[in-house]
Enzyme design. Structure first.
Site, PDB file in Angstrom:
ATOM      1  NE  ARG A  35      -4.065  -1.971   2.132  1.00 38.21           N
ATOM      2  CZ  ARG A  35      -4.761  -2.436   3.162  1.00 38.21           C
ATOM      3  NH1 ARG A  35      -4.540  -1.991   4.368  1.00 38.21           N
ATOM      4  NH2 ARG A  35      -5.698  -3.348   2.975  1.00 38.21           N
ATOM      5  NE  ARG A  39      -4.912   2.559   2.533  1.00 32.29           N
ATOM      6  CZ  ARG A  39      -5.077   1.718   3.543  1.00 32.29           C
ATOM      7  NH1 ARG A  39      -4.349   1.829   4.620  1.00 32.29           N
ATOM      8  NH2 ARG A  39      -5.980   0.780   3.464  1.00 32.29           N
ATOM      9  NE  ARG A  48      -8.944   8.207  -5.551  1.00 38.44           N
ATOM     10  CZ  ARG A  48      -9.322   7.485  -4.517  1.00 38.44           C
ATOM     11  NH1 ARG A  48      -8.481   6.668  -3.936  1.00 38.44           N
ATOM     12  NH2 ARG A  48     -10.552   7.580  -4.044  1.00 38.44           N
ATOM     13  CG  ASP A  84      -9.211  -2.566  -4.459  1.00 37.14           C
ATOM     14  OD1 ASP A  84      -8.860  -1.965  -3.431  1.00 37.14           O
ATOM     15  OD2 ASP A  84     -10.027  -3.510  -4.444  1.00 37.14           O
ATOM     16  CE1 TYR A 159     -13.736  -7.177   1.399  1.00 38.45           C
ATOM     17  CE2 TYR A 159     -11.947  -8.182   0.156  1.00 38.45           C
ATOM     18  CZ  TYR A 159     -12.388  -7.329   1.154  1.00 38.45           C
ATOM     19  OH  TYR A 159     -11.472  -6.634   1.912  1.00 38.45           O
TER      20      TYR A 159
END
Length: 352
Positions: A35, A39, A48, A84, A159
Site C-alpha cells: 500500500r 494511502r 485523487r 485494487d 467479499y
C-alpha cells in the site's frame, strides 16, 4: 512475453529486489511497502481528489503517477502497481463499489450455483487500462521493478459471498463447510479470473507478482489445505512459466506459512506476529521471505523505529533471501518522512 517463452534478462533483472526474491546475494536488503502507492502521501490525496477509487484504477496516466509517487519520494527498491483486488471482478461485470470507510461492497452476493454464471472469464480486453498503465510505468521506472498483484481466490470469495468486509466470514465459511462442491467451483472460477489478471500484468511488463490472501488467517490449516489451497496452487501454476517471482501474503497467517509456501510462492510474506527466523522454520528451505515490521511502529520516534527495524533485520540474518516490508499495508495517517527514514536506515544498515 507468454508463459511459454524463456525468460530473458531485463533492465530490472539485477535489481536488489529481484535478486533477493531469487535468493541471490544483494548489495543491500531491498525495501518496498504494501500500500505504498497512495494511502499516506499528500500528493496522492491531491491527484485523487474527487475521483472514486475504482475509477482511479482505470485511468492509466493517473495510475502511473500514483505508482511512481512513492518511488520518487521514498527511494524504495520496487514500485507496486496502483490498483485494487476487486478490479478484475468489476471488469467482468460484478456490481460492486468501494465505499469510503467500509471497503468493497457487492450489490448481489454470490450464494447459489446459479450465481456462478455471473462470473465470466476475464480477457485482456476487459482491462486494457492495466496494459496501458504498465506500459507507461515500465518506461518511466527503467531499472526499478514493478510488482503486479491480485487478490487470492479465498479473499475474493469472502467479499463475494459476504457482500462486503466481514470479521466472521459466516456466509463464506457456511458455504465452504455446507456446500463444498459449490465452494470448490467458486474458488476454481476465481482462480481462473485471478490468473488471467496476473498474466495481463506480467505480459505488460510487471517484474514480479504478489497474491494477496488477506483474509486467509481466518482459516484453520486443515481447512486451508483442503478447501482453499488448491485454488491458490492453480493461480501460481498458471503464471509459473513466465519466470517472474511469485509472492504470497496473508494477514494472521502464522499457522499457514508452510502451506502458503507449499502453494507455489517463491517468496512468502510474513505479518508482524511471527519473527522471521521462526517464519523461516515454518516455511522451510527454498523460499525467500518478505516482511515484517509492525506498521504502527512508524508512528513512534526515529530511534524506536530504527531499533524495531534492527530487530527485523537481525531475525532475517540467516535467511536465504529477505525483502524488507511491513507486516501489513501502510496506514493512511503514516508520516511519509518516517517511511523515507526507514528505507534509508535499512539500506545503510545492510549495505554490503
Amino acid at each position: 512475453m507468454t508463459a511459454n517463452d524463456t525468460p530473458q534478462p531485463t533492465a530490472t533483472y539485477d535489481s536488489a529486489f529481484l535478486k533477493a526474491c531469487r535468493r541471490e546475494p544483494v548489495p543491500h536488503t531491498p525495501v518496498w511497502f504494501m500500500r505504498q502507492a497512495g494511502r499516506s502521501l499528500p500528493e496522492y490525496r491531491k491527484v485523487r481528489e474527487g475521483i472514486p477509487m475504482l475509477e482511479s484504477c482505470t485511468r492509466p496516466e493517473l495510475v502511473t503517477e500514483i505508482t511512481l509517487q512513492p518511488v520518487r519520494r521514498l527511494g524504495v527498491d520496487a514500485a507496486v502497481f496502483y490498483s485494487d483486488i476487486v478490479v478484475p471482478l468489476k471488469a467482468i461485470g460484478v456490481d460492486l463499489d468501494i465505499k469510503p470507510g467500509v471497503g468493497p461492497v457487492v450489490e448481489q452476493p454470490i450464494r447459489t450455483r446459479a450465481d456462478l454464471a455471473r462470473l465470466r472469464d476475464l480477457t485482456p480486453e476487459d482491462v486494457t487500462y492495466v496494459t496501458e498503465a504498465i506500459g507507461l510505468l515500465t518506461r518511466e521506472l527503467g531499472a526499478t521493478p514493478l510488482i503486479g498483484f491480485a487478490g487470492a481466490p479465498f479473499t475474493l470469495a469472502s467479499y463475494l459471498v459476504e457482500g462486503g468486509p466481514s470479521r466472521t466470514y459466516e456466509n463464506a465459511k457456511a458455504m465452504m463447510y455446507g456446500d463444498p462442491e459449490l465452494w470448490a467451483d467458486l474458488l476454481d472460477r476465481l482462480a481462473d479470473i485471478t490468473a488471467a489478471f496476473l498474466k495481463v500484468q506480467i505480459e505488460a511488463g510487471a517484474s514480479a507478482v504478489q497474491l494477496f490472501d488477506s483474509w486467509a488467517g481466518a482459516l484453520a490449516p486443515a481447512d486451508y489445505r483442503k478447501s482453499v489451497m488448491p485454488a491458490s496452487v492453480k493461480v501460481f501454476d498458471a503464471v509459473a512459466g513466465y519466470g517472474v517471482p511469485r509472492i504470497h501474503f496473508g494477514v494472521g497467517t502464522g499457522e499457514l506459512l508452510g502451506l502458503m509456501g507449499e502453494a507455489g510462492a517463491d517468496v512468502v510474506g510474513v505479518d508482524w506476529r511471527v519473527p522471521l527466523d521462526e517464519a523461516a522454520r515454518r516455511v522451510g528451505p527454498g523460499k525467500a521471505l518478505q516482511g515484517n515490521l509492525d506498521p504502527t511502529v512508524l508512528f513512534t520516534d526515529k530511534d524506536t523505529l530504527a531499533a524495531k527495524a534492527r530487530e527485523v533485520l537481525d531475525a532475517a540474518a540467516g535467511l536465504e533471501g529477505h525483502v524488507f516490508n511491513l507486516g501489513h499495508g501502510v496506514m493512511p495517517n503514516t508520516d511519509p518522512d518516517a517511511l523515507a527514514r526507514l528505507v534509508e536506515y535499512v539500506h545503510t544498515a545492510t549495505a554490503r
